[in-house]
Design an enzyme around this catalytic site. Sequence first.
Site, mmCIF file in Angstrom:
data_model
loop_
_atom_site.group_PDB
_atom_site.id
_atom_site.type_symbol
_atom_site.label_atom_id
_atom_site.label_comp_id
_atom_site.label_asym_id
_atom_site.label_seq_id
_atom_site.Cartn_x
_atom_site.Cartn_y
_atom_site.Cartn_z
ATOM 1 N N ASN A 167 34.598 37.390 37.019
ATOM 2 C CA ASN A 167 36.031 37.482 36.712
ATOM 3 C C ASN A 167 36.650 38.835 37.056
ATOM 4 O O ASN A 167 37.838 38.910 37.367
ATOM 5 C CB ASN A 167 36.231 37.188 35.213
ATOM 6 C CG ASN A 167 37.605 37.598 34.742
ATOM 7 O OD1 ASN A 167 38.591 36.904 34.961
ATOM 8 N ND2 ASN A 167 37.697 38.760 34.101
ATOM 9 N N TYR A 203 44.339 41.997 48.598
ATOM 10 C CA TYR A 203 43.915 41.111 47.500
ATOM 11 C C TYR A 203 43.666 39.687 48.021
ATOM 12 O O TYR A 203 42.646 39.066 47.706
ATOM 13 C CB TYR A 203 45.007 41.136 46.441
ATOM 14 C CG TYR A 203 44.749 40.345 45.186
ATOM 15 C CD1 TYR A 203 43.814 40.776 44.248
ATOM 16 C CD2 TYR A 203 45.467 39.181 44.912
ATOM 17 C CE1 TYR A 203 43.606 40.065 43.069
ATOM 18 C CE2 TYR A 203 45.273 38.468 43.746
ATOM 19 C CZ TYR A 203 44.339 38.915 42.823
ATOM 20 O OH TYR A 203 44.140 38.206 41.660
ATOM 21 N N ALA A 239 42.930 38.763 51.029
ATOM 22 C CA ALA A 239 41.724 38.745 51.869
ATOM 23 C C ALA A 239 40.469 38.748 51.003
ATOM 24 O O ALA A 239 39.492 38.048 51.292
ATOM 25 C CB ALA A 239 41.726 39.949 52.817
ATOM 26 N N LYS A 273 40.169 37.568 47.955
ATOM 27 C CA LYS A 273 40.021 36.285 47.268
ATOM 28 C C LYS A 273 39.702 35.168 48.265
ATOM 29 O O LYS A 273 38.981 34.227 47.943
ATOM 30 C CB LYS A 273 41.283 35.964 46.461
ATOM 31 C CG LYS A 273 41.555 36.951 45.319
ATOM 32 C CD LYS A 273 40.473 36.916 44.246
ATOM 33 C CE LYS A 273 40.847 37.764 43.036
ATOM 34 N NZ LYS A 273 39.856 37.673 41.944
HETATM 35 P P1 NAP Z 1 43.047 42.544 33.960
HETATM 36 O O1 NAP Z 1 43.941 42.292 32.809
HETATM 37 O O2 NAP Z 1 43.293 43.739 34.799
HETATM 38 O O3 NAP Z 1 41.518 42.543 33.472
HETATM 39 C C1 NAP Z 1 40.477 42.744 34.407
HETATM 40 C C2 NAP Z 1 39.304 43.405 33.722
HETATM 41 O O4 NAP Z 1 38.293 43.707 34.719
HETATM 42 C C3 NAP Z 1 39.698 44.739 33.091
HETATM 43 O O5 NAP Z 1 39.111 44.873 31.809
HETATM 44 C C4 NAP Z 1 39.141 45.756 34.073
HETATM 45 O O6 NAP Z 1 38.844 46.999 33.489
HETATM 46 C C5 NAP Z 1 37.882 45.046 34.543
HETATM 47 N N1 NAP Z 1 37.391 45.637 35.776
HETATM 48 C C6 NAP Z 1 38.121 46.099 36.824
HETATM 49 N N2 NAP Z 1 37.321 46.619 37.752
HETATM 50 C C7 NAP Z 1 36.053 46.500 37.311
HETATM 51 C C8 NAP Z 1 34.802 46.881 37.819
HETATM 52 N N3 NAP Z 1 34.691 47.506 39.008
HETATM 53 N N4 NAP Z 1 33.687 46.616 37.104
HETATM 54 C C9 NAP Z 1 33.785 46.009 35.887
HETATM 55 N N5 NAP Z 1 34.952 45.638 35.342
HETATM 56 C C10 NAP Z 1 36.087 45.875 36.036
HETATM 57 O O7 NAP Z 1 43.080 41.290 34.940
HETATM 58 P P2 NAP Z 1 43.307 39.726 34.645
HETATM 59 O O8 NAP Z 1 44.713 39.423 34.891
HETATM 60 O O9 NAP Z 1 42.658 39.350 33.367
HETATM 61 O O10 NAP Z 1 42.485 39.141 35.881
HETATM 62 C C11 NAP Z 1 41.148 38.672 35.777
HETATM 63 C C12 NAP Z 1 40.776 37.978 37.080
HETATM 64 O O11 NAP Z 1 41.712 36.927 37.320
HETATM 65 C C13 NAP Z 1 40.826 38.896 38.299
HETATM 66 O O12 NAP Z 1 39.792 38.556 39.182
HETATM 67 C C14 NAP Z 1 42.165 38.569 38.918
HETATM 68 O O13 NAP Z 1 42.171 38.824 40.310
HETATM 69 C C15 NAP Z 1 42.272 37.099 38.610
HETATM 70 N N6 NAP Z 1 43.643 36.587 38.612
HETATM 71 C C16 NAP Z 1 44.571 36.994 37.678
HETATM 72 C C17 NAP Z 1 45.848 36.454 37.709
HETATM 73 C C18 NAP Z 1 46.906 36.805 36.702
HETATM 74 O O14 NAP Z 1 48.059 36.313 36.848
HETATM 75 N N7 NAP Z 1 46.630 37.602 35.696
HETATM 76 C C19 NAP Z 1 46.184 35.526 38.696
HETATM 77 C C20 NAP Z 1 45.243 35.163 39.606
HETATM 78 C C21 NAP Z 1 43.968 35.685 39.559
HETATM 79 P P3 NAP Z 1 39.997 48.152 33.450
HETATM 80 O O15 NAP Z 1 41.337 47.501 33.502
HETATM 81 O O16 NAP Z 1 39.738 48.850 32.186
HETATM 82 O O17 NAP Z 1 39.753 48.984 34.660
#
Ligand code: NAP
Length: 250
Positions: free
Chosen positions: A89, A153, A155, A157
């Site tokens: 994730n 991003y 690319a 995904k």
């Molecule tokens: P988020 O709120 O930023 O949470 C992501 C978590 O991953 C954060 O706790 C972050 O830590 C951690 N993280 C980042 N880099 C890392 C690393 N190198 N090693 C370990 N942990 C790491 O994001 P989210 O919105 O929950 O998104 C989760 C996933 O869903 C992602 O893959 C994102 O691309 C995908 N996604 C999200 C959305 C959306 O609308 N939210 C839509 C499509 C896809 P820190 O923030 O403390 O650095």
Amino acid sequence: MEFKNKTVLITGAGQGIGAGIARHFMRETASVYLIDINSEPLNSWLTKSPSAAGIAEVFIGDVTQPEFIDSTVESILAKEGKIDILVNNAGIIRDNFITGISAEDWDNVLRVNLKGPFLLCRAVVPGMREKNYGKIVNIISRSWLGNPGQSNYAASKGGLVSLTRTLALELARFGINVNGVSPGFIDTPMTRGLSEKVRQHLLKLQPTGKMGQPEDIAEAVAFLASDRAQFITGQILHVDGGKSCGILSF
Ligand code: NAP
């Protein structure tokens, strides 16, 4: 309680979607392992979850570091003897139009969003293959279809979609299912970091007229990680309130 005896590993569980997925599994299984790069947000929600005691164990580190991933997987295997479910994730955005993307931002997005899942898959697959059982769910994004301002991003995904489909083919004969969940616009710290103008624009493009919640993604992940989905592999399930169906023209 379909996950009662399962061992689950989730990356990026400190907040947002990863925390939602973790809470979902913590209601159903006794062995949930959580990875995040920062300890503070993860420990903060875990200490507020009394049910986490004895269930969730935390590993703080960076998913792009092979030594950290290999040693984390080794210590879970030493304790549990298996990892049944991996949810990749952790992900980041560094949005800009093509001319504004630094080489560093390109590399960082590709490293976290694509190299990270590769390292995790590489580390867990031998143990899953031995047990002839495993479920890998990769969190993609609707942006993999193409999204202006997110070429790095998208690319990353898109690469994760290809990784998902290829591993599905490589691992099906070993009882391992590999699928993806592709979220749309979900209410998390990642999207709360966008400007109000961008958020309003994205909401206008949303067929449902509202954002999804981390629990919406967790439900889809749980289905694909369950034995109810045992004949499904290599698929990308869009959980986006219909946004991937096309453009809202009126
Ligand atoms: P988020 O709120 O930023 O949470 C992501 C978590 O991953 C954060 O706790 C972050 O830590 C951690 N993280 C980042 N880099 C890392 C690393 N190198 N090693 C370990 N942990 C790491 O994001 P989210 O919105 O929950 O998104 C989760 C996933 O869903 C992602 O893959 C994102 O691309 C995908 N996604 C999200 C959305 C959306 O609308 N939210 C839509 C499509 C896809 P820190 O923030 O403390 O650095």
